[in-house]
Design a protein around this motif. Structure first.
Motif, PDB file in Angstrom:
ATOM      1  N   GLU A   1      -6.958  -6.728  -5.406  1.00  0.00           N
ATOM      2  CA  GLU A   1      -5.474  -6.924  -5.677  1.00  0.00           C
ATOM      3  C   GLU A   1      -5.477  -8.086  -6.705  1.00  0.00           C
ATOM      4  O   GLU A   1      -4.678  -7.882  -7.711  1.00  0.00           O
ATOM      5  CB  GLU A   1      -4.784  -7.234  -4.337  1.00  0.00           C
ATOM      6  CG  GLU A   1      -4.846  -6.209  -3.408  1.00  0.00           C
ATOM      7  CD  GLU A   1      -6.101  -6.186  -2.540  1.00  0.00           C
ATOM      8  OE1 GLU A   1      -6.966  -6.974  -2.806  1.00  0.00           O
ATOM      9  OE2 GLU A   1      -6.283  -5.138  -1.477  1.00  0.00           O
TER      10      GLU A   1
ATOM     11  N   PRO B   1      -0.642   4.733   0.414  1.00  0.00           N
ATOM     12  CA  PRO B   1      -1.697   5.562   0.472  1.00  0.00           C
ATOM     13  C   PRO B   1      -1.584   6.879  -0.515  1.00  0.00           C
ATOM     14  O   PRO B   1      -0.685   7.323  -0.469  1.00  0.00           O
ATOM     15  CB  PRO B   1      -2.067   6.035   1.738  1.00  0.00           C
ATOM     16  CG  PRO B   1      -1.142   4.730   2.699  1.00  0.00           C
ATOM     17  CD  PRO B   1       0.140   4.450   1.656  1.00  0.00           C
TER      18      PRO B   1
ATOM     19  N   LEU C   1      -6.214   2.174  -3.411  1.00  0.00           N
ATOM     20  CA  LEU C   1      -5.893   1.279  -2.194  1.00  0.00           C
ATOM     21  C   LEU C   1      -7.143   0.816  -1.812  1.00  0.00           C
ATOM     22  O   LEU C   1      -7.489  -0.191  -1.505  1.00  0.00           O
ATOM     23  CB  LEU C   1      -5.133   1.914  -1.390  1.00  0.00           C
ATOM     24  CG  LEU C   1      -4.781   1.076   0.053  1.00  0.00           C
ATOM     25  CD1 LEU C   1      -4.003   0.001  -0.305  1.00  0.00           C
ATOM     26  CD2 LEU C   1      -4.082   1.919   1.001  1.00  0.00           C
TER      27      LEU C   1
ATOM     28  N   LYS D   1      -5.728  -7.709   4.424  1.00  0.00           N
ATOM     29  CA  LYS D   1      -6.372  -6.301   4.231  1.00  0.00           C
ATOM     30  C   LYS D   1      -7.742  -6.136   4.807  1.00  0.00           C
ATOM     31  O   LYS D   1      -8.127  -5.386   5.385  1.00  0.00           O
ATOM     32  CB  LYS D   1      -6.044  -5.689   2.705  1.00  0.00           C
ATOM     33  CG  LYS D   1      -6.552  -4.474   2.870  1.00  0.00           C
ATOM     34  CD  LYS D   1      -6.338  -3.675   1.156  1.00  0.00           C
ATOM     35  CE  LYS D   1      -7.118  -2.846   0.866  1.00  0.00           C
ATOM     36  NZ  LYS D   1      -7.111  -2.699  -0.425  1.00  0.00           N
TER      37      LYS D   1
ATOM     38  N   PRO E   1       0.968  -1.093  -0.040  1.00  0.00           N
ATOM     39  CA  PRO E   1       0.059   0.027   0.010  1.00  0.00           C
ATOM     40  C   PRO E   1       0.918   1.190  -0.035  1.00  0.00           C
ATOM     41  O   PRO E   1       1.946   1.162   0.401  1.00  0.00           O
ATOM     42  CB  PRO E   1      -0.657  -0.213   1.206  1.00  0.00           C
ATOM     43  CG  PRO E   1       0.031  -0.953   2.209  1.00  0.00           C
ATOM     44  CD  PRO E   1       1.081  -1.566   1.380  1.00  0.00           C
TER      45      PRO E   1
ATOM     46  N   LEU F   1      -2.351   1.793  -4.385  1.00  0.00           N
ATOM     47  CA  LEU F   1      -1.855   0.201  -4.138  1.00  0.00           C
ATOM     48  C   LEU F   1      -0.883  -0.070  -5.155  1.00  0.00           C
ATOM     49  O   LEU F   1      -1.209   0.133  -6.510  1.00  0.00           O
ATOM     50  CB  LEU F   1      -2.999  -0.646  -4.151  1.00  0.00           C
ATOM     51  CG  LEU F   1      -2.568  -2.131  -4.010  1.00  0.00           C
ATOM     52  CD1 LEU F   1      -2.605  -2.537  -2.620  1.00  0.00           C
ATOM     53  CD2 LEU F   1      -3.667  -3.014  -4.630  1.00  0.00           C
TER      54      LEU F   1
END
Lengths: 204, 925
Positions: free
Chosen positions: A110, A85, A105, B338, A83, A88
């Motif tokens: 992903e 910020p 992000l 996450k 990440p 990503l």
């Protein structure tokens, strides 16, 4: 609660950096026909901060600063996904090049970005016949640029099948008009051939 | 290759040369065209753009039209590159629309060339809104082309073009639907051989077999369909049901990214419509078993982020994520951890079941994964595991970057507040990292964390302040020093041994720059004022006198002022102990209108009409803004007092109403708005056909009701929308006029109807109940033309009643209750006793009193501590009555008792600056 990205705008940037962190290719995506950043579709459908067309990473200065921090991440090692910020990044290092895909992000899947990056690197791999290094990439730059264009279209993932991408990229044809065969050119060819051969023989 | 030699000789520099390229662009005009040479040059143009070179509009335009010359040559390899250059230059060059016809030639159906998709995508960049219509025919056929690349290219291009001309592209939904349903992806079919005109490379024959196996046009088509139907929730629900959850045709969608889109739609639908929640939830659960991990993660995330998700909904999801945490692929691990990290912010107990896996990830080679794991653990861990975790983190802090350290610090901050018993170990950790190397943002986060500890955990105050004192001894950040000095000034005097801090503070006066010196002076003065000890006061006075010789005038001024304050007790109350501050949003608004209006300049700006808020409330607002800015692994900071929040955001809201009202010409003569109600009153359910909410604006002699109306039925247009209001007989209001909405459709969003009333007697506060009816002409939209039909019919729609009461005349404001209460003892004061039989408890009673009176509860009195007896203190500003210019203060003391048999008994005492104000409050109960 964060909204999920209901639009197709998914990829913020696609980068290739060399071992010094210099650009080989850096394409930042912004949806066309968008008058001001972070309005319209991208905003209404929740692309998310750091997404394509959400402002930021517009000026060259912002981009360079961003690439510096990306490169810093890669240099420190410690994995292919980070990440940064509001972004990503997923990176892949092949010989002396770093391939990087950037997304927002907060709203990225992903695995979706990862698949896209793989599609791009694999198609480059196919196009350059397995020899991905900076020198080859620069020589076959037309193929690499077209492959990037066939993978992501202004932030929308266009294709994730590497073979299909590679097949969509045309190769330049030899200019038949440019090659002139006459006594002079043949003689030149012969001379250079002879020189090379004699050099080799001397080396033995 | 033409540039190969140069590459060897000069490396990259050759590529970077823009002027060479502009010169060489002449080859585009040569005849015959050399495709190879031109393609190489085009490559270099794109390359220059991609490495950050900029072209002026002039240069780009020249280049652009040079490139269009190349349309003469048929070479496919060249043409493909031409399209890339056109795409890239289209945003810089002018008049790009000129090449439309050339591109259109390449878009002809049945033209079996490799570059047809490229042509389509380039076209989407150069046309304008007017010409979308003229390409409609091409697009409609391309959208359903058998070749997936053409279909994808045209779907994506339609998507890009949508903002230009939504009405035309909405007509393509059938074609998009067909692309979703594409039974089998055709290969490049027979055309494959002609694609591969690149004869120069061997092995081209091998490409023929390659067709996209990804079904990706389903993803593009779903995206486009959503864009087309975005406003029509039913259609989206139907789409999700048909393609996914109903099961009948759930094999249609093959592309995992398209599945992800469907999941996102499902999530949106279930958030908006509770009726389908169960069905969608089941659908999402079933996708946890889908064969693609991408889909699993997306579904897991959607479930974790459901509105009001319950621990019971999560077992399967957490189990799937647990599995993913053991995956060898970093990206999957990352995605899983996450997701859990985010979930831990809402439901830490659900995540606690995977603590073992999370602990394993702390040692993961990917530091990002490790950080997420550790911050998740900090949220899910119990008090017993804290010590062990802190030890692990300490070893870990050295090798992560600043932004991760900030995340860790934020997590620790919320942990401290959760387990105050562990404050000692946390504090020593924080002070430890404060000494480490680090940038401003990191240090700032640590200092903030310590600030919070001081504020919420009384036990650690002294130690924490001592750590901060040490930190400012050697702090390179002026901003932080200033903040710490300010805090020392506030908290220091309250400690048992305040004098020890004075030395640290005075050191700053000696050693630091002017900004810090000034802050230190203010801080010192607070010690002098707040400590009830003559000796301390005297020494502070001595120290301040030394500052009078400072080189900086701000420092001198402050010192001089505070010396004066120390000497006069009454000044100290105003300048040092004052707890209220102006509501900044309102103050700004008022100042702007004062500066703009020349006529007001004759008199001084009047600050008394601006509501005041407590410093706590102002700080809470800042804290709130801060915590929402922390997106990643944001800490769950304790919720600031809700009343404080409501009052501050309401003020911001009313400022924006004022500017809206100023735009209505009919209301111009009414003068300034005295007050707007804080938040719209909902007059309908949010699920109905027409959604109406109301805002009340009070003017000097008028009352204006603002109705926000939106129409949620997609196929109708409402014209001449008005609201008919019937006041109750003795309301004291006479209707003036209605400002209707001319036309309202689902797409146009929310329209506003204004209804104006005159206050018959402006010196009294009119109150009453209004029955409201929405009245309009309803017209259907012709689905073919998109235009509303000529004939409509009159219709009415009953909405809920609207009350106008005391609360609409009062603005909550902050005062120091006890002193103001005593001050008002001389003026209007009323006392009465009421029985509040409807209230079930004191808490209920407080809540409804605050709501009805719209006054600010003071000193935390809105939450009763006892079950039987409670006193609620309220304050507000009443808008001026006729003849008065200033708002008048009104205070209310509500003494309440509760007994299970008789409910709540209220003794209400009201003191106000004038009689009417007091009556108004009294009459409201």
């Amino acid at each position: 609660m964060t909204l999920s990205n209901l639009s197709l705008y998914t990829v913020t940037a696609l980068l290739i950096l060399d071992t010094e962190g210099q650009r080989v290719l850096a394409k930042y995506y912004n949806p066309p026909h968008q008058s001001t950043p972070s309005t319209g579709i991208v905003n209404d459908l929740g692309v998310g901060q750091g997404g394509p067309g959400m402002g930021g990473l517009i000026s060259l200065k912002e981009q360079k600063a961003f690439e510096k921090s990306v490169f810093e991440k890669i240099r420190r090692g410690g994995g292919e996904i980070h990440p940064l910020p509001p972004h990503l990044i997923i990176t892949r290092t092949i010989v002396d090049l770093h391939f990087i895909i950037v997304g927002p992000l907060s709203s990225s899947n992903e695995l979706m970005l990862n698949q896209t990056l793989s599609a791009f690197t694999d198609s480059v791999h196919l196009l350059l016949r397995g020899q991905i290094e900076k020198r080859n990439v620069l020589e076959g730059l037309d193929l690499v640029l077209l492959a990037a264009d066939e993978t992501v279209d202004d932030g929308i993932i266009l294709e994730t099948d590497a073979a299909a991408i590679a097949a969509r990229v045309s190769r330049p044809k030899a200019d038949t008009t440019d090659i002139v065969i006459n006594e002079q050119t043949l003689l030149n060819a012969y001379t250079s051939f002879r020189d090379k051969v004699s050099q080799r023989i001397q080396q033995l | 290759m033409s540039f190969k030699k140069d590459e060897e000789a000069g490396g990259m520099s050759f590529y970077h040369d823009k002027s060479t390229i502009l010169q060489e662009a002449r080859v585009f005009n040569e005849s015959p065209i050399s495709p190879r040479k031109c393609r190489a040059l085009l490559t270099r143009i794109v390359y220059l753009l991609y490495v950050g070179e900029t072209f002026s509009t002039q240069e780009a335009t020249t280049l652009f039209f040079g490139v269009t010359k190349l349309f003469q040559h048929k070479d496919a390899a060249l043409r493909q590159m031409v399209y890339l250059v056109i795409k890239e230059l289209s945003t810089i060059a002018e008049d790009v629309i000129m090449v439309t016809s050339s591109i259109m030639k390449d878009m002809q159906p049945n033209l079996e060339v490799v570059y047809r998709p490229n042509a389509i995508r380039a076209l989407a960049r150069i046309i304008d809104a007017q010409s979308v219509q003229s390409v409609e025919r091409f697009f409609k056929s391309a959208l359903v082309d058998r070749s997936s690349s053409i279909s994808s290219a045209s779907l994506v291009s339609s998507y890009h073009l949508f903002p230009l001309s939504p009405s035309i592209i909405k007509r393509w939904s059938n074609e998009a639907q067909e692309a979703v349903n594409a039974k089998s992806v055709s290969s490049f079919a027979s055309s494959a051989s002609s694609y591969l005109s690149g004869g120069g490379s061997g092995g081209s024959g091998g490409y023929q077999a390659v067709a996209s196996s990804s079904y990706i046009m389903q993803y593009h088509a779903l995206g486009l369909l959503y864009l087309i139907r975005e406003k029509d929730r039913m259609a989206i629900t139907k789409m999700v049901q048909q393609l996914g959850s109903n099961g009948k045709s759930n094999n249609i969608i093959k592309n995992p990214m398209a599945m992800c889109m469907l999941i996102r739609f499902a999530r949106k639908v279930m958030d908006e419509d509770p009726n389908v929640r169960k069905q969608m939830h089941e659908y999402l659960e079933s996708l946890l078993r889908h064969k693609s991990e991408m889909v699993n993660i997306e579904a897991a995330r959607a479930i974790c982020e459901m509105r009001d998700v319950q621990p019971g909904d999560l077992y399967r999801t957490v189990a799937v994520l647990q599995l993913f945490m053991n995956s060898p692929k970093p990206v999957i691990k990352f995605a899983a951890v996450k997701t859990l990290n985010k979930l831990a912010q809402i439901l830490p107990q659900s995540v606690a079941t995977v603590n073992v896996e999370l602990e394993n990830l702390i040692t993961d080679s990917n530091r990002s994964i490790a950080t997420y794991a550790i911050t998740t653990l900090l949220k899910t861990g119990n008090e017993a595991s804290v010590d062990r975790l802190m030890k692990q983190i300490s070893s870990f802090m050295a090798d992560i970057t600043d932004e991760f350290k900030i995340i860790v610090v934020d997590a620790i901050r919320s942990l401290c507040l959760k387990f105050p018993g562990k404050q000692a170990i946390m504090l020593s950790f924080l002070s430890g990292v404060l000494r480490d190397e680090g940038g401003y943002d990191f240090k700032h986060a640590v200092v903030e964390a310590i600030f919070d500890m001081i504020k919420f955990i009384k036990d650690c105050r002294e130690t924490a302040l001592a750590h901060l004192c040490e930190f400012i001894e050697d702090c390179e950040f002026t901003k932080l020093s200033v903040r710490i000095l300010h805090l020392l000034g506030i908290e220091g005097p309250k400690t048992r041994n305040p004098t020890k801090f004075i030395r640290y503070i005075y050191n700053r006066v000696v050693l630091e720059n002017a900004v810090v010196r000034a802050a230190a002076v203010s801080s010192l003065a607070k010690f002098g004022v707040c400590i009830d000890d003559k000796a301390v006061m005297k020494s502070v006075n001595v120290l301040l006198r030394r500052c009078l010789d400072d080189v900086d005038d701000e420092v001198r001024d402050r010192a001089a002022m505070y010396i004066k304050v120390l000497e006069e007790k009454s000044l100290a109350d105003v300048f040092v102990r004052e707890e209220a501050t102006f509501s900044l949003g309102q103050l700004e608004e008022q100042l702007v209108s004062y500066v703009k209006d020349e006529t007001k300049h004759s008199s001084a700006f009047d600050v008394s009409s601006i509501p005041r808020v407590s410093k706590e409330a102002a700080a809470a607002e800042i804290a709130q803004a801060r915590s929402s800015a922390l997106d990643i692994a944001g800490p769950s900071t304790p919720k600031p007092e809700s009343s404080a929040q409501a009052s501050t955001s309401a003020e911001a809201q009313s400022s924006s109403y004022a500017s809206q009202l100023a735009a209505i010409p009919e209301l111009e003569s009414y003068g300034p708005v005295l007050r707007s109600s804080s938040k719209p009153v909902e007059l309908t359910e949010s699920e109905t056909e027409y959604v109406v909410s109301a805002v009340k604006h009070i003017f000097k002699e008028h009352v204006v009701f603002q109705f926000n109306v939106s129409n949620t039925i997609p196929d109708t247009v409402l014209e001449q929308v008005a609201v008919i209001m019937n006041p109750s007989p003795d309301s004291g209001l006479t209707e003036d006029f209605i400002v209707p909405i001319q036309s309202l459709s689902a797409a146009s969003g929310t329209g506003v109807v204004y209804v104006s009333f005159t206050r018959d007697d402006p010196s009294t506060y009119a109150a009453g109940t209004f029955s409201c009816t929405l009245k309009f002409i309803s017209k259907e939209i012709d689905p073919n033309s998109g235009e509303p039909e000529e004939e409509g019919y009159d219709d009415e729609y009953q909405v809920e009643e609207l009350d106008l009461g005391a609360g609409d005349y009062i603005t909550p404001t902050y005062v120091t209750f006890s002193s103001e209460w005593d001050k008002l003892a001389e003026s209007a004061s009323l006392t009465e006793t009421f029985a509040l039989s409807s209230s079930e408890s004191l808490k209920d009673a407080c809540k409804s009193l605050i709501e009805v009176l719209n006054m600010l509860p003071l000193g935390g009195t809105e939450t009763p501590t006892s079950n039987s007896v409670h006193t609620l203190n309220l304050s507000g500003l009443v808008i001026p009555t006729n003849g008065n210019d200033k708002s008048s203060k009104v205070l209310a003391r509500c003494r309440m008792t509760y007994s299970p048999g008789s409910g709540v008994t209220l003794e209400l005492s009201v003191r106000a600056e004038n009689e009417q104000g007091a009556r108004l409050v009294m009459a409201a109960i």
